[in-house]
Design a protein around this motif. Structure first.
Motif, PDB file in Angstrom:
ATOM      1  N   UNK A  74       0.798  -1.220   0.000  1.00 14.52           N
ATOM      2  CA  UNK A  74       0.000   0.000   0.000  1.00 14.52           C
ATOM      3  C   UNK A  74       0.834   1.275   0.000  1.00 14.52           C
ATOM      4  N   UNK A  75       2.054   1.233   0.510  1.00 12.16           N
ATOM      5  CA  UNK A  75       2.873   2.445   0.587  1.00 12.16           C
ATOM      6  C   UNK A  75       3.906   2.504  -0.537  1.00 12.16           C
ATOM      7  N   UNK A  76       4.759   1.476  -0.610  1.00 12.33           N
ATOM      8  CA  UNK A  76       5.804   1.465  -1.636  1.00 12.33           C
ATOM      9  C   UNK A  76       5.260   1.112  -3.015  1.00 12.33           C
ATOM     10  N   UNK A  94       4.974  -5.602  -8.669  1.00 14.40           N
ATOM     11  CA  UNK A  94       4.456  -4.584  -9.591  1.00 14.40           C
ATOM     12  C   UNK A  94       5.259  -4.526 -10.883  1.00 14.40           C
ATOM     13  N   UNK A  95       6.569  -4.679 -10.777  1.00 13.08           N
ATOM     14  CA  UNK A  95       7.399  -4.580 -11.976  1.00 13.08           C
ATOM     15  C   UNK A  95       7.164  -5.734 -12.943  1.00 13.08           C
ATOM     16  N   UNK A 183      -5.710  -8.235 -17.573  1.00 12.57           N
ATOM     17  CA  UNK A 183      -5.357  -7.270 -18.624  1.00 12.57           C
ATOM     18  C   UNK A 183      -4.573  -6.074 -18.089  1.00 12.57           C
ATOM     19  N   UNK A 184      -4.441  -5.989 -16.759  1.00 12.61           N
ATOM     20  CA  UNK A 184      -3.693  -4.876 -16.188  1.00 12.61           C
ATOM     21  C   UNK A 184      -4.477  -3.589 -16.097  1.00 12.61           C
ATOM     22  N   UNK A 185      -5.818  -3.654 -16.150  1.00 15.66           N
ATOM     23  CA  UNK A 185      -6.622  -2.436 -16.031  1.00 15.66           C
ATOM     24  C   UNK A 185      -7.244  -2.298 -14.654  1.00 15.66           C
ATOM     25  N   UNK A 186      -7.026  -3.269 -13.768  1.00 17.38           N
ATOM     26  CA  UNK A 186      -7.641  -3.240 -12.439  1.00 17.38           C
ATOM     27  C   UNK A 186      -6.741  -3.946 -11.447  1.00 17.38           C
ATOM     28  N   UNK A 187      -6.673  -3.396 -10.237  1.00 19.29           N
ATOM     29  CA  UNK A 187      -6.094  -4.104  -9.102  1.00 19.29           C
ATOM     30  C   UNK A 187      -6.810  -3.600  -7.852  1.00 19.29           C
ATOM     31  N   UNK A 188      -6.526  -4.217  -6.718  1.00 20.24           N
ATOM     32  CA  UNK A 188      -7.154  -3.798  -5.475  1.00 20.24           C
ATOM     33  C   UNK A 188      -6.495  -2.527  -4.954  1.00 20.24           C
ATOM     34  N   UNK A 189      -7.321  -1.663  -4.363  1.00 20.14           N
ATOM     35  CA  UNK A 189      -6.822  -0.518  -3.617  1.00 20.14           C
ATOM     36  C   UNK A 189      -7.016  -0.770  -2.136  1.00 20.14           C
ATOM     37  N   UNK A 190      -6.612   0.164  -1.280  1.00 19.63           N
ATOM     38  CA  UNK A 190      -6.827  -0.001   0.159  1.00 19.63           C
ATOM     39  C   UNK A 190      -8.311  -0.085   0.487  1.00 19.63           C
TER      40      UNK A 190
END
Length: 396
Positions: A74-76, A94-95, A183-190
Motif C-alpha cells: 500500500x505504501x511502496x 508490480x514490476x 489485462x492490467x486495467x484493475x487491481x485492489x486498492x486499500x
C-alpha cells in the motif's frame, strides 16, 4: 527430443524448496530481502485471505513481518494485489505485471458456465474491461461505484443483476472482473472501511494474446513458462495447466513449441517425461531437510507436483480436500507434507496447534518450536505451540 537428465523426486523437492526459500531464509539486505523478490520467486502469493499471503512471505525470511508486506503493497507499491493464476486473488511484483498480463491474457477462455441470457459476448467483455480501465484511472472505487461507472460507459445491460453469487445476484459485468485484472486495467486498492476498493495499477499490463489465445512464445509467454519451470520444474504441460486452470491441450502446444525453439528441455522425472528451462539441469543430491509451517494456499503446496508425492500416505487424506491443495495450513518435514496446523489469535497472543502425521525427532521438535516462534513474529504476536489434534475444518 532425447532425454538428457534423470531427476528424482528428492532432487526436485530439494531444488524447489531451496528456490522457494524453504531451506534457508531470503536475504538479509538491511531489514531483510525485498518483499517483491520473495513474491517473485514464489510466482505469486495467494491472497484471497491477505493474512495468509503475509505469512507465506514472512516465513521465507528471517525478519519480515506482516507490516512489511502491507507497506510494500500500500505504501511502496512494489506489490500489486490483483487476479492471478486460476482467476484467484494474488500478490504479484508490480514490476512484473506486464509479464503476468501478457501470459494470463494468452490463455484461451473456456466456455462460459452461465446460461445464454446471463453471459457476456466477447465484444461486451472487451467493452467492460476497457470501461473498467477508464473508470479507475487515478481513483479508487468500491464495487457499487465501479458498477455505476461501467454502466454509464457501456449500457444498462452491464448492470443487470443476473449473475448468481452466494445468496445474492451480482451485476452481469462481474463475470469478467478477473479478466480486467489479467489485462492490467484493475487491481485492489486499500479498503475503505469494510469495503474493498479497486484502482488502476501504476504499471499498465501489456496483453500478450487475444481472445483466441494466440501464443507469444518468443516473448512474454515463453519467459513466463521458463520462470514457472525455474521455480517448480521439472513439470509437465498437465502440471502447468492445472496451476493456471488452463486447457491442457493449449499447455501441451506451448511446451512443444517452446521445446522446438530450444527454450525448454526434456528430462526424465521419476520415469515421466517432464521439462525444465533450457540449461537448468543442476539439482541437489537429496531432499530438503528441516521443518516448516506454511499457511493456507501457499504457493509451494499448490504448484509442486506430483501431488501424491508432496502429500504422501496419510497426508493425502488429512491435508487435502477432495485432492485440492491449500485448504489446510500444513507442516512440512523434509519437503513433504507431514501434518496440519491451525492458529487462534487472542489479542497479542496466538495459539498454534500442530497435528503431526509422523513421529518427529528431537531435532525436528526443536525446529517446530522455532517455526512457531517465527509465525508469531510475522503476525506480530506472541505464539504458543500446542501439539495435538486440529479440530477445525478447511478454511477455518
Amino acid at each position: 527430443m532425447t532425454t538428457t537428465s534423470m531427476i528424482t523426486w528428492d532432487a526436485a523437492s530439494g531444488r524447489r524448496a531451496e528456490r522457494q526459500f524453504l531451506t534457508g531464509p531470503a536475504g538479509p539486505t538491511g531489514s531483510g530481502a525485498p518483499v517483491a523478490e520473495v513474491v517473485g520467486a514464489m510466482m505469486g502469493a495467494h491472497a484471497q485471505v491477505l493474512s495468509a499471503a503475509e505469512l507465506s512471505v514472512g516465513v521465507r525470511t528471517s525478519t519480515l513481518t506482516r507490516a512489511d508486506v502491507r507497506a510494500a503493497l500500500w505504501d511502496e507499491r512494489s506489490l500489486i494485489k490483483t487476479y492471478g493464476p486460476r482467476g484467484t486473488v494474488h500478490l504479484l511484483p508490480a514490476r512484473e505485471l506486464p509479464l503476468w498480463s501478457a501470459a494470463l491474457t494468452a490463455i484461451p477462455s473456456g466456455p462460459s458456465p452461465f446460461p445464454p441470457d446471463v453471459r457476456l459476448s466477447e465484444e461486451q467483455a472487451a467493452q467492460v474491461v476497457a470501461a473498467i480501465g477508464e473508470a479507475l484511472e487515478d481513483t479508487c472505487l468500491t464495487l457499487d461505484e465501479l458498477t455505476e461507472e461501467i454502466v454509464a460507459r457501456t449500457g444498462p445491460w452491464a448492470g443487470d443483476r443476473v449473475m448468481p453469487a452466494f445468496q445474492d445476484m451480482w451485476p452481469r459485468w462481474r463475470q469478467v472482473l478477473h479478466r480486467a485484472g489479467w489485462a492490467g486495467t484493475l487491481c485492489f486498492g486499500p479498503n475503505r472501511g469494510r469495503k474493498a476498493t479497486y484502482t488502476r495499477p501504476p504499471v499498465a499490463g501489456a496483453a500478450g494474446g487475444g481472445a483466441d489465445g494466440a501464443l507469444v512464445l518468443d516473448g512474454a509467454l515463453g519467459t513466463f513458462v521458463r520462470r514457472y519451470l525455474t521455480a517448480y520444474g521439472p513439470a509437465t504441460p498437465q502440471h502447468f495447466a492445472k496451476w493456471l486452470a488452463a486447457p491442457t491441450g493449449w499447455a501441451g502446444t506451448v511446451f512443444r513449441e517452446l521445446a522446438a525453439a530450444g527454450g525448454i528441455e526434456e528430462v526424465d522425472f521419476e520415469g515421466t517425461r517432464a521439462w525444465v528451462a533450457a540449461g537448468d539441469t543442476e539439482f541437489p543430491d537429496g531432499p530438503p531437510r528441516g521443518v516448516r509451517l506454511l499457511p493456507y494456499f501457499d504457493a509451494y503446496v499448490i504448484a509442486a507436483q506430483p501431488r501424491e508425492r508432496l502429500f504422501p500416505g496419510a497426508a493425502y487424506e488429512r491435508a487435502l480436500a477432495g485432492g485440492q491443495a491449500g485448504n489446510y495450513p500444513v507442516l512440512l518435514v523434509d519437503g513433504v507434507v507431514a501434518g496440519v496446523w491451525h492458529q487462534r489469535r487472542q489479542g497479542r497472543r496466538t495459539t498454534v496447534t500442530v497435528e503431526p502425521l509422523v513421529r518427529l525427532t528431537a531435532r525436528q521438535e526443536r525446529e517446530l518450536g522455532e517455526q512457531v516462534e517465527r509465525v508469531g513474529e510475522v503476525l506480530e504476536a506472541r505464539a504458543e505451540l500446542v501439539v495435538g489434534d486440529v479440530r477445525v475444518g478447511p478454511h477455518a
